[in-house]
Design an enzyme around this catalytic site. Structure first.
Site, short mmCIF file in Angstrom:
data_model
loop_
_atom_site.label_atom_id
_atom_site.label_comp_id
_atom_site.label_asym_id
_atom_site.label_seq_id
_atom_site.Cartn_x
_atom_site.Cartn_y
_atom_site.Cartn_z
N HIS A 55 0.83 -1.22 0.00
CA HIS A 55 0.00 0.00 0.00
C HIS A 55 0.86 1.26 0.00
O HIS A 55 2.06 1.21 0.26
CB HIS A 55 -0.90 0.02 1.24
N ASP A 70 0.69 5.00 2.06
CA ASP A 70 0.02 5.48 3.27
C ASP A 70 -1.16 6.38 2.90
O ASP A 70 -1.02 7.30 2.09
CB ASP A 70 1.02 6.23 4.16
N HIS A 86 4.66 0.16 -0.02
CA HIS A 86 5.44 -0.59 0.95
C HIS A 86 4.60 -1.70 1.57
O HIS A 86 3.37 -1.68 1.50
CB HIS A 86 6.06 0.32 2.02
N ARG A 118 5.76 7.37 13.48
CA ARG A 118 5.61 7.80 12.09
C ARG A 118 5.23 9.28 12.03
O ARG A 118 4.31 9.71 12.73
CB ARG A 118 4.53 6.94 11.46
C1 SIN Z 1 3.24 1.07 7.43
O1 SIN Z 1 2.77 0.12 6.82
O2 SIN Z 1 2.83 2.21 7.18
C2 SIN Z 1 4.32 0.85 8.48
C3 SIN Z 1 5.42 -0.05 8.04
C4 SIN Z 1 6.06 -0.79 9.16
O3 SIN Z 1 5.66 -0.68 10.33
O4 SIN Z 1 7.00 -1.53 8.88
#
Ligand code: SIN
Length: 310
Positions: free
Chosen positions: A113, A115, A264, A281
């Protein structure tokens, strides 16, 4: 500062820079150039606190403040979202973590996906900082959407340039047969946008194959059967291993990715490791995407993430 590429198409580790120091404009410009070139950049052993994380992010743009964050997020830093509570999310909707993952990831590759990709203005970039991670496992993987687009044949690129897709929160969720709190939540909080299948990057001008299996509901203006087959082709293309890089985290690691030019995949192997994975984040505000045909994304439902986004 050294820039050490980690894979052929995507990812570079930046060394010999301490992000706790105030960064001069030339260093900020070098980091931005590395981000645009490599799509995701990594820093190690950067023990920033929340204020340092925010200060670093602010050098690259406006920050997103989410209307709702999980319970582990710091109350005094609204720009920071802490994802330690990921494992609690299923519990919030009456599921254990295994069921939560299974119902949300039951279609192949679904975890890939961008974000907040169903919003009209998905974030331009994400800066994720590891506080605690398991001693093994828990890797994150990214893929380069510009390389994926370039890897298509010329006639398919030209065809993809003309297509639009509906991106919707909750696509592919496998609902329960009885009452389902998560389904009700999705129905009450619908977020959906028509985005171009080929997005033009606002800074580099690159064309990006803007498709992912997490949010894309269907290709618009074609039949359901055609949409399914087109999506199969595009999803296979964007998740080809040669366009990806995978990162092993340690406490103090930072990944900074261009959320417009990448997808990602968060790890799905941490639930059984019995070790905390605490990640913080911060996201940079994005713009309304523009397509290869010159059109701009159109909201179907839901608010913008950053109301001032142009
Ligand atoms: C996410 O998917 O936005 C976070 C990625 C992660 O925690 O590795």
């Amino acid at each position: 500062m050294q820039i050490l590429p980690v894979a052929g198409h995507i990812g570079a580790e930046l060394t010999e820079v301490d992000l706790r120091d105030p960064l001069d404009d030339a260093t900020v410009a070098d980091i931005r150039a590395a981000l645009l070139r490599w799509k995701v950049i990594f820093f190690r052993e950067q023990h920033l606190d929340h204020a340092g994380h925010i200060a670093f992010a602010r050098r690259f743009g406006d920050l997103v403040t989410l209307p709702k964050r999980g319970s582990a997020s710091p109350a005094d830093h609204p720009e920071v979202e802490t994802t330690a509570d990921r494992l609690e999310l299923g519990g919030k909707f009456g599921m254990d973590h295994a069921e939560w993952l299974e119902r949300r990831r039951h279609i192949p590759l679904r975890g890939w996906h961008t974000d907040h990709g169903a919003r009209l203005d998905p974030p331009a970039a994400t800066i994720l900082r590891a506080e605690a991670v398991p001693p093994y496992g828990g890797d994150t993987t990214w893929t380069n959407l510009a390389a994926a687009y370039q890897g298509l044949s010329e006639p398919v690129r030209a065809f993809a340039d003309t297509l639009w897709a509906e991106h919707r929160l909750g696509v592919g969720y496998l609902a329960k047969s009885g009452p389902d709190a998560y389904l009700r939540h999705l129905q009450d909080h619908q977020i959906a946008t028509a985005h171009p299948v080929v997005r033009v990057h606002p800074e580099t001008g690159e064309r990006l194959l803007n498709v992912n299996p997490y949010y894309v509901e269907r290709i618009l203006d074609v039949t359901r059967a055609e949409s399914r087959l087109l999506l199969e082709m595009f999803v296979e293309q964007v998740t080809r291993p040669e366009y990806t890089a995978r990162f092993r985290w340690a406490p103090g690691s930072i990944a900074f990715w261009d959320n417009r030019a990448t997808l990602h995949l968060a790890p799905a192997d941490t639930a059984h490791l019995d070790h905390p994975r605490v990640m913080h984040r911060v996201m940079l505000a994005g713009e309304i995407p523009a397509g290869a045909d010159g059109g701009r994304s159109r909201s179907i439902s839901g608010e913008r993430l950053f109301p001032a986004s142009g």
